[in-house]
Scaffold this motif. Sequence first.
Motif, PDB file in Angstrom:
ATOM      1  N   ALA A  26       0.838  -1.204   0.000  1.00  0.00           N
ATOM      2  CA  ALA A  26       0.000   0.000   0.000  1.00  0.00           C
ATOM      3  C   ALA A  26       0.874   1.256   0.000  1.00  0.00           C
ATOM      4  O   ALA A  26       0.573   2.224  -0.705  1.00  0.00           O
ATOM      5  CB  ALA A  26      -0.926  -0.008   1.216  1.00  0.00           C
ATOM      6  N   GLY A  27       1.954   1.235   0.765  1.00  0.00           N
ATOM      7  CA  GLY A  27       2.845   2.391   0.835  1.00  0.00           C
ATOM      8  C   GLY A  27       3.412   2.768  -0.520  1.00  0.00           C
ATOM      9  O   GLY A  27       3.524   3.953  -0.849  1.00  0.00           O
ATOM     10  N   ALA A  28       3.754   1.775  -1.304  1.00  0.00           N
ATOM     11  CA  ALA A  28       4.277   2.044  -2.647  1.00  0.00           C
ATOM     12  C   ALA A  28       3.225   2.763  -3.498  1.00  0.00           C
ATOM     13  O   ALA A  28       3.547   3.694  -4.251  1.00  0.00           O
ATOM     14  CB  ALA A  28       4.715   0.746  -3.315  1.00  0.00           C
ATOM     15  N   GLY A  34       1.674  10.551  -4.730  1.00  0.00           N
ATOM     16  CA  GLY A  34       1.981  11.853  -4.160  1.00  0.00           C
ATOM     17  C   GLY A  34       2.387  11.909  -2.701  1.00  0.00           C
ATOM     18  O   GLY A  34       2.811  12.957  -2.224  1.00  0.00           O
ATOM     19  N   ALA A  35       2.230  10.820  -1.950  1.00  0.00           N
ATOM     20  CA  ALA A  35       2.642  10.840  -0.548  1.00  0.00           C
ATOM     21  C   ALA A  35       4.157  10.965  -0.451  1.00  0.00           C
ATOM     22  O   ALA A  35       4.888  10.400  -1.259  1.00  0.00           O
ATOM     23  CB  ALA A  35       2.180   9.575   0.163  1.00  0.00           C
ATOM     24  N   LEU A  36       4.623  11.682   0.548  1.00  0.00           N
ATOM     25  CA  LEU A  36       6.054  11.831   0.773  1.00  0.00           C
ATOM     26  C   LEU A  36       6.611  10.674   1.592  1.00  0.00           C
ATOM     27  O   LEU A  36       7.750  10.250   1.399  1.00  0.00           O
ATOM     28  CB  LEU A  36       6.340  13.136   1.523  1.00  0.00           C
ATOM     29  CG  LEU A  36       5.922  14.418   0.823  1.00  0.00           C
ATOM     30  CD1 LEU A  36       6.102  15.609   1.758  1.00  0.00           C
ATOM     31  CD2 LEU A  36       6.717  14.590  -0.463  1.00  0.00           C
ATOM     32  N   LYS A  37       5.785  10.160   2.514  1.00  0.00           N
ATOM     33  CA  LYS A  37       6.258   9.139   3.438  1.00  0.00           C
ATOM     34  C   LYS A  37       5.064   8.416   4.043  1.00  0.00           C
ATOM     35  O   LYS A  37       4.011   9.018   4.252  1.00  0.00           O
ATOM     36  CB  LYS A  37       7.074   9.819   4.550  1.00  0.00           C
ATOM     37  CG  LYS A  37       7.707   8.902   5.543  1.00  0.00           C
ATOM     38  CD  LYS A  37       8.574   9.721   6.515  1.00  0.00           C
ATOM     39  CE  LYS A  37       9.402   8.773   7.347  1.00  0.00           C
ATOM     40  NZ  LYS A  37      10.412   9.485   8.133  1.00  0.00           N
ATOM     41  N   MET A  38       5.248   7.141   4.331  1.00  0.00           N
ATOM     42  CA  MET A  38       4.248   6.377   5.060  1.00  0.00           C
ATOM     43  C   MET A  38       4.968   5.618   6.161  1.00  0.00           C
ATOM     44  O   MET A  38       5.998   4.999   5.915  1.00  0.00           O
ATOM     45  CB  MET A  38       3.503   5.399   4.150  1.00  0.00           C
ATOM     46  CG  MET A  38       2.354   4.710   4.875  1.00  0.00           C
ATOM     47  SD  MET A  38       1.413   3.616   3.808  1.00  0.00           S
ATOM     48  CE  MET A  38       2.104   2.059   4.302  1.00  0.00           C
ATOM     49  N   VAL A  39       4.423   5.676   7.381  1.00  0.00           N
ATOM     50  CA  VAL A  39       5.027   5.009   8.531  1.00  0.00           C
ATOM     51  C   VAL A  39       3.976   4.108   9.174  1.00  0.00           C
ATOM     52  O   VAL A  39       2.850   4.545   9.420  1.00  0.00           O
ATOM     53  CB  VAL A  39       5.540   6.039   9.565  1.00  0.00           C
ATOM     54  CG1 VAL A  39       6.108   5.342  10.788  1.00  0.00           C
ATOM     55  CG2 VAL A  39       6.569   6.959   8.936  1.00  0.00           C
ATOM     56  N   GLU A  40       4.353   2.868   9.422  1.00  0.00           N
ATOM     57  CA  GLU A  40       3.489   1.891  10.089  1.00  0.00           C
ATOM     58  C   GLU A  40       4.186   1.442  11.364  1.00  0.00           C
ATOM     59  O   GLU A  40       5.362   1.068  11.325  1.00  0.00           O
ATOM     60  CB  GLU A  40       3.253   0.672   9.188  1.00  0.00           C
ATOM     61  CG  GLU A  40       2.503   0.978   7.909  1.00  0.00           C
ATOM     62  CD  GLU A  40       0.993   1.017   8.088  1.00  0.00           C
ATOM     63  OE1 GLU A  40       0.481   0.584   9.142  1.00  0.00           O
ATOM     64  OE2 GLU A  40       0.322   1.493   7.161  1.00  0.00           O
TER      65      GLU A  40
END
Length: 117
Positions: A26-28, A34-40
């Motif tokens: 999903a992060g990819a 347009g997302a800069l970063k995703m943190v889980e």
Amino acid sequence: MAYVDGFVAAVPTANREVYRKHAEEAGAVFKEHGALKMVECWGDDVPDGEVTSFPMSVKCKEDETVVFAWILWPSREVRDAGMAKVMEDPRLQPDANPMPFDGKRMIYGGFEVIVDM
């Protein structure tokens, strides 16, 4: 100004690796749109509260772990356009990539960043 989508969910503890893989995939997609970063983040020290708490907010069961996540976007406008594309992306449709947790108990929201140090 930056914009953040925040999420809290209860994930079956046995699904940790399945969840991690789901989140990476999903992060990819989020970053592509347009997302800069995703943190889980997998809960490690998440106590029950007396009035409210992370576990209580998602009705966490004994065999589940609380997950806290956020997605950083450059702006609300980029987030709105990107999220629309993410929701239509076939890679994240339930048939292609089912959520390994009860999505009805997930809480989420969008937040305007007011302090960034």
